[in-house]
Scaffold this motif. Sequence first.
Motif, PDB file in Angstrom:
ATOM      1  N   GLU A 280      43.141  42.097  53.013  1.00 41.31           N
ATOM      2  CA  GLU A 280      43.289  41.956  51.563  1.00 41.31           C
ATOM      3  C   GLU A 280      42.562  40.715  51.052  1.00 41.31           C
ATOM      4  O   GLU A 280      41.933  40.746  49.986  1.00 41.31           O
ATOM      5  CB  GLU A 280      44.764  41.900  51.200  1.00 41.31           C
ATOM      6  N   GLU A 281      42.654  39.606  51.817  1.00 41.51           N
ATOM      7  CA  GLU A 281      41.964  38.384  51.411  1.00 41.51           C
ATOM      8  C   GLU A 281      40.452  38.571  51.427  1.00 41.51           C
ATOM      9  O   GLU A 281      39.732  38.040  50.567  1.00 41.51           O
ATOM     10  CB  GLU A 281      42.363  37.220  52.323  1.00 41.51           C
ATOM     11  N   SER A 284      39.564  40.630  48.385  1.00 41.20           N
ATOM     12  CA  SER A 284      39.749  39.830  47.173  1.00 41.20           C
ATOM     13  C   SER A 284      38.621  38.823  47.004  1.00 41.20           C
ATOM     14  O   SER A 284      38.056  38.686  45.913  1.00 41.20           O
ATOM     15  CB  SER A 284      41.100  39.102  47.239  1.00 41.20           C
ATOM     16  N   GLU A 287      35.292  40.704  46.183  1.00 40.99           N
ATOM     17  CA  GLU A 287      35.231  41.219  44.817  1.00 40.99           C
ATOM     18  C   GLU A 287      35.167  40.089  43.796  1.00 40.99           C
ATOM     19  O   GLU A 287      34.547  40.239  42.740  1.00 40.99           O
ATOM     20  CB  GLU A 287      36.438  42.118  44.554  1.00 40.99           C
ATOM     21  N   ARG A 288      35.790  38.939  44.110  1.00 44.67           N
ATOM     22  CA  ARG A 288      35.712  37.797  43.206  1.00 44.67           C
ATOM     23  C   ARG A 288      34.281  37.278  43.121  1.00 44.67           C
ATOM     24  O   ARG A 288      33.787  36.938  42.051  1.00 44.67           O
ATOM     25  CB  ARG A 288      36.641  36.695  43.699  1.00 44.67           C
TER      26      ARG A 288
END
Length: 719
Positions: A280-281, A284, A287-288
């Motif tokens: 997930e990190e 994230s 995508e950031r």
Amino acid sequence: MAATFSYALDVHFAVSQSDPKRPIFFTKRLKHQNPSQRFCISCKTSKSSSSSSKPQQNPLEEQSPKKTQSLSEQLQPLSTTTLPKKDQAARLSSNPKSTWVNPSKPKRSVLSLQRQKRSPHAYNPQLRELKLFAKKLNDCENNEGAFLSVLEQFPHQPNRENSLLILNSLKPWQKAYYFFNWLKTNNFFPMETIFYNVMMKYLRLGGQFEVIEELANEMVSNEIPLDNITYSTIISCARRCYHFDKAVEWFERMYRTGLMPDEVTYSAILDVYAKLGKVEEVISLYERGVASSWKPDMVTFSVLAKMFGVAGDYEGIKYVLQEMKSVEVKPNLVVYNTLIEAMGRAGKPGFARNLFEDLIESGLSPNEKTLTAIAKIYGKARWEKDALKLWEEMKSKNWPVDFILYNTLLTMFADIGLVEEAEQLFIDMKRSENFKPDSWSYTAMLNIYASGGNVDKAMELFEEMFEVGVELNVMGTTCLIQCLGKTRRIDELVRAFTVSIQQEIEPDDRLCGCLLSVVSLCDNREDIDKVLACLHQANPRLVEFVELIEDEKSSLDTIKEEFRHVLSDTKDDARRPFCNCLIDICRSKNLHERAHDLLYLGTLYGLYPRLHNKTADEWSLNVRTLSVGAAKTALEEWMGTLAKIVKRGEALPELFSAQTGTGTHKFAQGLSNSFGSHLKELGAPFKNSEDKVGCFVATREDLLLWLQSKIPSSSTVIS
């Protein structure tokens, strides 16, 4: 006298002068110029006018621009920007880069990405002398005493420029560290960020993360700013040294300062999160970055593909492919290799084949790693046609091969049962000078002959291994014993096992399972005892358990407890095969009740998790992972359970099915045929499915009639 003219112009700038990506044509205001509206240009036709003009101020002396760039501008490749002229290149290259500021938070002070000024060594008259001194330092013994002794001969007073030149010239990292500490101790000049950055890069090459972290903390204590290069070096070194938690810690510290990670740092920290299993990190962070107009590179996509591939996450791999397409990045060979391997781990051979074909169509040539990965996938999938096509392409296109690829191809041929192709490749290896067959090459050939029941060639190969001095391994022993056991050549089996023990081969669970399987095939007690004697050398407890289940006086509780101990001593992937073989042994000795006990215990201990499946319309029995004896036992158990359900008058679905699957190996034993024969012996109304191979189906009406005929009571309520 030269003519002079002047004119005031209104100029409207389309791009801010704080933008370091665009040329700044005027770096200092002219006298009497209105800074907000107008400036004046004066020209003379005389050449002498150039000598009277004021020199431009060095941009390095100007204050760093306060306006920040977007991430898109910062990471935009230089090739897509307007290149400056040669006379402006020096000024532009020294301009500081901007930093990223989160627009959703209040503006805060951040660390500048400005690179430190470097001395123009090319114009330094002391350069030659300093280089000779650096060579003298490199040639001295690699200990602190000898190094400091030579250092006393420093040809000039140490200053920022000559010290930086010496520091950049030293190797290995220990000498650079001696010099760095010497500079700090003598305090010749204030230590700047650039000295720490150079030293940290040396330490990164030496894998000295602890020392790097000490220097970073020292910088913080002494209020020496850490820039982008500093953080990038710390994070990448932590990753190389497998200090993943530290890499994450320093990345978070970097992010809190407002510094924008560069491409290398982004890829490194994504890899760290991936290795920590923080999917997930990873997503994230990725995508950031993309949302901030950062364009991922090949390394990033390789990291993502490997992360999802190791997890066998097919949806994740598809996500990577979609992202590459959305940012218009075409995979290179490294990414293709990673994606193909990932598809193999995810159990998607069709998609792996599509990727391999895309690779060829893109104009890239596969390397040894590509071909090894696709050969493994084709072999595991038992794709004979694709395997042969790959083999022909390799020969016709002269694709590169290495030793691992040769052995992988042999294993692929063994998995599929392509004897002639394997024999030809094996001969080619014998004729070559660089790829002589090794232990694994002979093992692959033993596997081919064992699977096909060609025991004579298997024994010839076994003897040849000792003649040419190739060591036998446990896998080769297992293949040979399997082959000899199937053909009931027990004396030769015992000899092969004895030789392997003399060669200090340590029997593993797979070899023990093979011996158990041979026990179930033996026709007489003498052969059984010979095989059990071999098994006793490998696993005494397993032999004791065989004797326990053969004793009709043994209670179920005793067998249950001892079976638990046997499974505890066995690797996970060998537990179900052990149970299958033990059930086969019971059935071969007509101990059918004991076989049902073992099937019950196997189910109890989770060895057959998907044996039964129920839906509203269909109940099914899945015996794909069972041996022939275990599959027959499971069928009998299922029919007994259904008979009880019918007797109780409970509702039944419309359809019943038993799935055996179909062996794709050319020499695979016919579980489907044996299971079908057993159905006929029982008289059960199951027929081969027209839609699925290896599937037997029966309707509720037919099965009810058959079950009722097996139930003594005539008062059964039909549902």
